[in-house]
Design a protein around this motif. Structure first.
Motif: not given
Length: 189
Positions: A154-169, A184-188
């Protein structure tokens, strides 16, 4: 007879006192070993600050592939908050379908073991848990575990837009890794 009694009493008092002092010294060292030193707590808090970008409420789409057939498309919500004065990060996640029904829920904790110099990740879901090491690169994290023949990463990284991008392989044997979760989550606010 009185002299013997006085000698016995004095000897008994001295040995009892020495035993009590030895016990107190042992007990105080034992307690010290169980209590983290303040610098240890400070080191843990400092390490946990590296994950401060996660704190808050997040929401967005998640796609879950469970095998052949149509993938699940849900809305993922993650609530992240420090606990125990910054020593533990609590993550509560929930996936809901379009009709608002909860399809998946989990809770995880992240802490820092300063003695080992590692982050620990413990996640709970549906009566089961995973306890593993967490890697913390800049603005992200990664964790993995073995589940039967599968290796899950499981890998999570903030995108350049500040979004929570997470992938599970999931990788089984010599087959190539398969995406099982993409979100792909946005900070509320």
């Amino acid at each position: 007879m009185k002299t013997v009694f006085s000698t016995f009493t004095l000897s008994h008092i001295v040995s009892t006192t020495l035993l009590a002092v030895a016990f107190m010294m042992f007990f105080s060292h034992s307690l010290e070993a169980q209590q983290p030193a303040s610098s240890s707590v400070d080191a843990q808090r400092e390490a946990m600050r590296k994950l401060s970008f996660l704190v808050g409420h997040w929401s967005g789409p998640v796609t879950i592939v469970r095998g052949p057939g149509e993938p699940l498309r849900l809305t993922q919500m993650e609530n992240v908050d420090y606990k125990l004065d910054g020593l533990v990060l609590l993550i509560e996640g929930k996936s809901t379908s379009a009709d608002g029904k909860v399809a998946f829920s989990a809770m995880a904790t992240i802490s820092y073991d300063d003695a080992a110099g590692t982050y620990r990740f413990r996640a709970y879901h549906d009566g089961h848990y995973v306890d593993t090491e967490l890697s913390v690169p800049t603005n992200g994290f990664s964790w993995s575990f073995i589940a039967g023949p599968a290796h899950i990463v499981n890998t999570m990284q903030l995108t350049s837009k500040g979004e929570w991008s997470e992938v599970t392989e999931a990788t089984v044997g010599s087959y190539p890794p398969q995406h099982s979760v993409d979100m792909l989550l946005q900070h509320l606010p």
